[in-house]
Design a protein around this motif. Structure first.
Motif, PDB file in Angstrom:
ATOM      1  N   THR A  65       0.852  -1.183   0.000  1.00  0.00           N
ATOM      2  CA  THR A  65       0.000   0.000   0.000  1.00  0.00           C
ATOM      3  C   THR A  65       0.886   1.231   0.000  1.00  0.00           C
ATOM      4  N   GLU A  66       0.394   2.253  -0.648  1.00  0.00           N
ATOM      5  CA  GLU A  66       1.121   3.514  -0.682  1.00  0.00           C
ATOM      6  C   GLU A  66       1.057   4.165   0.691  1.00  0.00           C
ATOM      7  N   PRO A  67       2.161   4.745   1.133  1.00  0.00           N
ATOM      8  CA  PRO A  67       2.090   5.448   2.418  1.00  0.00           C
ATOM      9  C   PRO A  67       1.189   6.674   2.291  1.00  0.00           C
ATOM     10  N   LYS A  68       0.457   6.984   3.342  1.00  0.00           N
ATOM     11  CA  LYS A  68      -0.437   8.136   3.318  1.00  0.00           C
ATOM     12  C   LYS A  68       0.376   9.409   3.399  1.00  0.00           C
ATOM     13  N   LYS A  69       0.034  10.345   2.549  1.00  0.00           N
ATOM     14  CA  LYS A  69       0.730  11.625   2.545  1.00  0.00           C
ATOM     15  C   LYS A  69       0.006  12.568   3.503  1.00  0.00           C
ATOM     16  N   ASP A  70       0.770  13.303   4.241  1.00  0.00           N
ATOM     17  CA  ASP A  70       0.171  14.256   5.162  1.00  0.00           C
ATOM     18  C   ASP A  70      -0.008  15.568   4.396  1.00  0.00           C
ATOM     19  N   PHE A  71      -1.198  15.773   3.880  1.00  0.00           N
ATOM     20  CA  PHE A  71      -1.472  16.929   3.047  1.00  0.00           C
ATOM     21  C   PHE A  71      -1.417  18.228   3.840  1.00  0.00           C
ATOM     22  N   ARG A  72      -1.704  18.151   5.142  1.00  0.00           N
ATOM     23  CA  ARG A  72      -1.613  19.370   5.948  1.00  0.00           C
ATOM     24  C   ARG A  72      -0.174  19.870   6.013  1.00  0.00           C
ATOM     25  N   LEU A  73       0.793  18.971   6.154  1.00  0.00           N
ATOM     26  CA  LEU A  73       2.192  19.369   6.196  1.00  0.00           C
ATOM     27  C   LEU A  73       2.607  19.994   4.866  1.00  0.00           C
ATOM     28  N   ILE A  74       2.190  19.382   3.769  1.00  0.00           N
ATOM     29  CA  ILE A  74       2.518  19.918   2.441  1.00  0.00           C
ATOM     30  C   ILE A  74       1.880  21.291   2.270  1.00  0.00           C
ATOM     31  N   LEU A  75       0.648  21.452   2.750  1.00  0.00           N
ATOM     32  CA  LEU A  75      -0.033  22.740   2.643  1.00  0.00           C
ATOM     33  C   LEU A  75       0.711  23.814   3.424  1.00  0.00           C
ATOM     34  N   TRP A  76       1.125  23.532   4.663  1.00  0.00           N
ATOM     35  CA  TRP A  76       1.830  24.521   5.479  1.00  0.00           C
ATOM     36  C   TRP A  76       3.183  24.888   4.867  1.00  0.00           C
ATOM     37  N   ILE A  77       3.894  23.911   4.318  1.00  0.00           N
ATOM     38  CA  ILE A  77       5.180  24.204   3.672  1.00  0.00           C
ATOM     39  C   ILE A  77       4.961  25.102   2.457  1.00  0.00           C
ATOM     40  N   THR A  78       3.935  24.801   1.669  1.00  0.00           N
ATOM     41  CA  THR A  78       3.635  25.601   0.481  1.00  0.00           C
ATOM     42  C   THR A  78       3.255  27.030   0.867  1.00  0.00           C
ATOM     43  N   LEU A  79       2.403  27.160   1.877  1.00  0.00           N
ATOM     44  CA  LEU A  79       2.014  28.500   2.312  1.00  0.00           C
ATOM     45  C   LEU A  79       3.207  29.274   2.876  1.00  0.00           C
ATOM     46  N   GLY A  80       4.095  28.598   3.588  1.00  0.00           N
ATOM     47  CA  GLY A  80       5.294  29.251   4.115  1.00  0.00           C
ATOM     48  C   GLY A  80       6.200  29.742   3.008  1.00  0.00           C
ATOM     49  N   LEU A  81       6.397  28.921   1.982  1.00  0.00           N
ATOM     50  CA  LEU A  81       7.240  29.325   0.856  1.00  0.00           C
ATOM     51  C   LEU A  81       6.621  30.502   0.102  1.00  0.00           C
ATOM     52  N   LEU A  82       5.292  30.485  -0.056  1.00  0.00           N
ATOM     53  CA  LEU A  82       4.631  31.606  -0.717  1.00  0.00           C
ATOM     54  C   LEU A  82       4.766  32.892   0.099  1.00  0.00           C
ATOM     55  N   ALA A  83       4.692  32.785   1.420  1.00  0.00           N
ATOM     56  CA  ALA A  83       4.839  33.966   2.268  1.00  0.00           C
ATOM     57  C   ALA A  83       6.256  34.519   2.175  1.00  0.00           C
ATOM     58  N   VAL A  84       7.252  33.634   2.182  1.00  0.00           N
ATOM     59  CA  VAL A  84       8.643  34.083   2.061  1.00  0.00           C
ATOM     60  C   VAL A  84       8.866  34.747   0.703  1.00  0.00           C
ATOM     61  N   ALA A  85       8.303  34.166  -0.356  1.00  0.00           N
ATOM     62  CA  ALA A  85       8.450  34.744  -1.691  1.00  0.00           C
ATOM     63  C   ALA A  85       7.761  36.108  -1.765  1.00  0.00           C
ATOM     64  N   ALA A  86       6.597  36.268  -1.134  1.00  0.00           N
ATOM     65  CA  ALA A  86       5.898  37.546  -1.155  1.00  0.00           C
ATOM     66  C   ALA A  86       6.681  38.613  -0.408  1.00  0.00           C
ATOM     67  N   VAL A  87       7.263  38.260   0.732  1.00  0.00           N
ATOM     68  CA  VAL A  87       8.065  39.225   1.498  1.00  0.00           C
ATOM     69  C   VAL A  87       9.319  39.609   0.713  1.00  0.00           C
ATOM     70  N   ALA A  88       9.953  38.640   0.070  1.00  0.00           N
ATOM     71  CA  ALA A  88      11.156  38.923  -0.713  1.00  0.00           C
ATOM     72  C   ALA A  88      10.823  39.827  -1.901  1.00  0.00           C
ATOM     73  N   ALA A  89       9.699  39.565  -2.578  1.00  0.00           N
ATOM     74  CA  ALA A  89       9.319  40.390  -3.718  1.00  0.00           C
ATOM     75  C   ALA A  89       8.989  41.806  -3.264  1.00  0.00           C
ATOM     76  N   ALA A  90       8.307  41.962  -2.134  1.00  0.00           N
ATOM     77  CA  ALA A  90       7.976  43.287  -1.624  1.00  0.00           C
ATOM     78  C   ALA A  90       9.241  44.041  -1.221  1.00  0.00           C
ATOM     79  N   ALA A  91      10.185  43.353  -0.579  1.00  0.00           N
ATOM     80  CA  ALA A  91      11.437  44.003  -0.177  1.00  0.00           C
ATOM     81  C   ALA A  91      12.226  44.438  -1.406  1.00  0.00           C
ATOM     82  N   TRP A  92      12.291  43.586  -2.410  1.00  0.00           N
ATOM     83  CA  TRP A  92      13.023  43.928  -3.637  1.00  0.00           C
ATOM     84  C   TRP A  92      12.379  45.125  -4.308  1.00  0.00           C
ATOM     85  N   PHE A  93      11.031  45.166  -4.364  1.00  0.00           N
ATOM     86  CA  PHE A  93      10.326  46.253  -5.004  1.00  0.00           C
ATOM     87  C   PHE A  93      10.589  47.586  -4.267  1.00  0.00           C
TER      88      PHE A  93
END
Length: 98
Positions: A65-93
């Motif tokens: 059986t395939e191991p179950k993926k923890d989608f909540r962890l993937i979601l939090w990592i994705t949201l964190g990366l998007l927040a870091v990218a938004a802060v970096a883009a705002a600082a650069w601008f």
């Protein structure tokens, strides 16, 4: 004294066994007997067929059986990366325009 019909709630004479208006049984024992007779008259529910016992050892092989993926962890990592990218883009601008 009079009897009240449980079905139509009409008042009947005390000597009556059945309601003179709707024909329902006025005596609780007669109603119980009628209910039992109705249950006996109904066809019995079909019993499910018993499961066939399979004694073959071929079916005992465990499946992968395939191991179950923890989608909540993937979601939090994705949201964190998007927040870091938004802060970096705002600082650069802001640094570029100042």
């Amino acid at each position: 004294m009079s009897k009240r019909c449980p079905e139509c709630l009409q008042t009947n004479e005390d000597s009556r066994i059945f309601c003179s208006y709707c024909g329902a049984a006025l005596d609780a024992d007669i109603r119980l007997i009628q209910d039992i007779e109705k249950l006996k008259a109904q066809p019995a529910k079909a019993q499910p067929a018993p499961r066939k016992v399979d004694d073959d050892d071929i079916d005992d092989i465990p499946r992968r059986t395939e191991p179950k993926k923890d989608f909540r962890l993937i979601l939090w990592i994705t949201l964190g990366l998007l927040a870091v990218a938004a802060v970096a883009a705002a600082a650069w601008f802001f640094l570029k325009n100042s």
